[in-house]
Each structure stands twice: as C-alpha cells, then as structure tokens.
Design an enzyme around this catalytic site. Structure first.
Site, PDB file in Angstrom:
ATOM      1  CB  SER A  26      -3.201   0.093  10.032  1.00 22.80           C
ATOM      2  OG  SER A  26      -3.437  -0.059  11.550  1.00 22.80           O
ATOM      3  CG  HIS A  44      -0.907   1.222   6.580  1.00 21.59           C
ATOM      4  ND1 HIS A  44      -1.441   0.020   5.568  1.00 21.59           N
ATOM      5  CD2 HIS A  44      -0.404   1.021   7.559  1.00 21.59           C
ATOM      6  CE1 HIS A  44      -1.167  -0.731   6.575  1.00 21.59           C
ATOM      7  NE2 HIS A  44      -0.706  -0.721   8.022  1.00 21.59           N
ATOM      8  CE  LYS A  46       1.237  -3.501   5.684  1.00 21.90           C
ATOM      9  NZ  LYS A  46       2.031  -3.549   6.647  1.00 21.90           N
TER      10      LYS A  46
END
Length: 393
Positions: free
Chosen positions: A184, A212, A243
């Site tokens: 991250s 991610h 996300k």
C-alpha cells in the site's frame, strides 16, 4: 489532571517529530475534483481506483438497496442481520474468483481490517500454528497475527529465499504465510507465484490480502490471482470492496470448508452487526462494471495515467520506487520536508498526503500519489509539473 498532562506530553512529542496527523473535511462526493474544507481541490489521495465511488449506476443501486432493505441490518449475521443482498453478493463474489480457488465460497465483512483479523485469528488459533508475515504487511495483517496468539516470524520484503529457509526450519503443524498483494505504500506486487509454490511444497496456507489489486489487476479485474495466473486449494484470498469497487466492506474467498470455519470461529465476523444490506446491493452493480466492458476501459485508462505520470516526472533528489499500479510513491525522506511539500501542493489546490512513520520506515517519509480512472491526462500533467518544480527548488 496528571493523566491529561501525560497525554499532552505525548501529543507534543508527536508534533515535535512532525508526526501529527490531521483530518480534512470533504464537502463533496469522492472524486478527483472535490471541495475540501470549503475550497476546491484536485485530489490524488483516494483508493477509488476505478472511479466507482460516485458512479451514477452504483449510486442508483445504493438508493434502490436502501429503498428495498432499509438503512441498517439490525443484528449480526448469525442472529438476524444476514439479508438476501448479503447472500447474493457472496454467491457472486465466489463465482467471480472461482477460476483461482478450489470449491470457492465467499464471506462478506464490514471492513478489510475485520476480514484480515478474522482470517488470521481463525486459522492461527491452533496451539501449533506459526504465521510467516511479510515485512511490509498492512497493519491489519500485523494485528491479526498478534491476536491469533500463534508464533510469528517476519520475512524480509519480497525475499522468497528467506521465507523458504524459515519454512524449512519450522516444525509447526499449521503454517500460514500472509502477504499483501500490492503493497500500500510502495505500489509493488508480491512474488505470489513463488510464494504459492513454497506453500504447496510445505503444506502451508497462503493468505493474500488483495486490497489494492481487486478490480484493478487482471484482464477481468479479478485481482492478483488472475494477474499471476494462480489456482490452489492452499489460497485464502481477501478482497477489499471499498477501494476499486467503490463502496464498502471486504470479502474472504477460499475453499468452502475454510469459509465455514470462519463462520464458526472468526470473532470479528460473529460478534459484529452486519453491514447495511443496501451496501451489498450496490456492490452487485460494482461487480457488473468491473467484470464488463466498462471495467476493461477503466483499467486501460488507468494504465495510461500511470504511464503518463511515469513519463512526466523528472526527479533528481527524491526517489520513486518502481510501481506499475495506481499507487505511485515519491520518497522524500525527512518528515518535515514531506509535510512542507504536501503543504505546498495543497496551496496549489493539489491534495496529496504526506505519509510518515510508523506507516513507513523512518527516513522514508513520502508523498503517496494514488491515481483513479476518473482522472484525466491533463490532471496528471498538472500534478507532475507541480512536483517537478518543488523538487527542483
């Protein structure tokens, strides 16, 4: 008052080290162009990688879900809070990642943090368990390993040989290797094929936190497992839905027996109120977009933005770790300088956060630029030009 005075001393120490964190108030929806603390800003700091957080179809699906299911769930999943929307979402998520897992089943959580705590505390609860944790893992994985009360050993970042030696030396009956897929704060991708080969050789679980990567990596947006062409019963996959999916929550996908163990044993799942079913309903639309033609176009545009930023930055003093993901760090070094640069960008209407210890190692304070498919090439050019000028000063 002695207790309050001790708190003041701790806060003053953080301020002296340039480690104080401050919140900003966004007055408008998550998007590249926002009103923040009452002024217009161009934001490069959200994890809304595909621009779905304010996508009209997703917003409408949320409205529809609230109209159909109400505002809240009312209880935990195992009492009365498990709604039809939750069940349908779990079925869809399991089918989405099924090409990479044996007998796939999925379990929906309120947050990614809770999902990671659940996986590690459930799998690591055995008295003879050992967790092998990547050095740059997210805080939720570190905390999950601690709460599991299993023996924990940390292997250096991306060091497959070191992990191999640790696994070889371990006599634990239950071995759990855990890693972020996309890190991250650096944006690089873990060597997942080599890690999985080691886990299969040593009879270990490989827990992959794809916070991610889900929605971004892979031709169909199935994340790191698709990107690396992995399939194994040893895999336990965590995907984040707040996300790239643009809404909220997370899910764990694995062999059906593993998911049943989480339902029976994972305290972060058992003892919390289920998230509003309207969110799960909205996520069904997010999945449609991710898996469809629009998702493919969004990922292609995101790749073009990453390439444009890489070509536009001209840095001599600051460092840029290699990253082919939307996370584009610029390592400055000192905490105070990173704060000054972020403040200078902010004065120009550019919102880029300064990340400092303990989130990153000492002397590696950085700008964490994150790109979204909702950005334009011209917006990326504006950011790169401002950074180039500040670095040259």
């Amino acid at each position: 008052m002695d207790l309050i005075a001790s708190v003041h001393r701790k806060l003053a120490a953080l301020e002296q080290q340039s480690l104080t964190r401050r919140r900003r108030i966004a007055d408008t929806a998550c998007a590249p162009e926002q009103t923040v603390d009452g002024r217009p800003m161009l934001a490069f700091c959200s994890n809304d990688y595909l621009g779905l957080a304010n996508h009209p179809r997703v917003v409408e699906a949320l409205r529809e879900g609230a109209s159909k299911y109400g505002a809240g769930s009312g209880a935990s999943h195992l009492i009365s809070g498990h709604g039809r929307a939750h069940a349908v979402l779990e079925e869809r998520l399991a089918a989405f990642v099924a090409p990479h897992l044996e007998d796939a089943r999925a379990l929906y959580f309120s947050t990614g943090y809770m999902a990671n705590l659940a996986v590690l505390t459930a799998l690591g609860a055995e008295p003879d368990a050992m967790i092998f944790s990547e050095a740059l893992n997210h805080a939720s994985l570190i905390d999950g390993a601690r709460l599991a009360r299993a023996a924990v050993t940390v292997y250096p970042h991306g060091d497959v040989d070191a992990l191999a030696a640790q696994l070889e030396a371990s006599s634990a009956a239950t071995k759990i290797v855990v890693t972020d897929s996309v890190f991250s704060m650096d944006g690089d991708i873990a060597p997942l094929p080599a890690l999985l080969a080691l886990c299969e050789r040593h009879g270990a679980w490989l827990v992959v936190d794809d916070a991610h990567g889900f929605g971004v990596l892979g031709q169909s947006g199935r994340g790191a497992l698709e990107h690396c062409a992995l399939r194994s019963p040893n895999l336990v996959y965590v995907g984040t839905l707040g996300k790239a999916a643009g809404v909220s929550g997370a899910f764990v996908a694995a062999h059906a027996s593993v998911i049943e163990l989480l339902v029976q044993r994972a305290r972060p799942y058992i003892y919390t109120t289920a998230s509003p079913p309207a969110l799960a309903h909205a996520l069904l639309t997010s999945l449609d977009i991710i898996a469809g033609e629009e998702g493919a176009r969004l990922r292609a545009h995101l790749a073009a933005l990453i390439e444009r930023l890489d070509a536009s930055l001209r840095l001599a003093r600051w460092q840029r770790p290699v990253s082919h993901t939307p996370i584009q760090p610029i390592v400055i070094g000192a905490n105070d300088e990173a704060l000054r640069v972020a403040a200078s960008l902010h004065a120009q209407g550019l919102w880029v956060p300064a990340i400092r210890p303990p989130t990153v190692p000492a002397n590696t304070a950085r700008l964490r630029v994150t790109l979204s498919a909702a950005h334009t090439l011209e917006q990326v050019d504006r950011l790169a030009g401002a950074i180039n000028e500040l670095e040259a000063m």
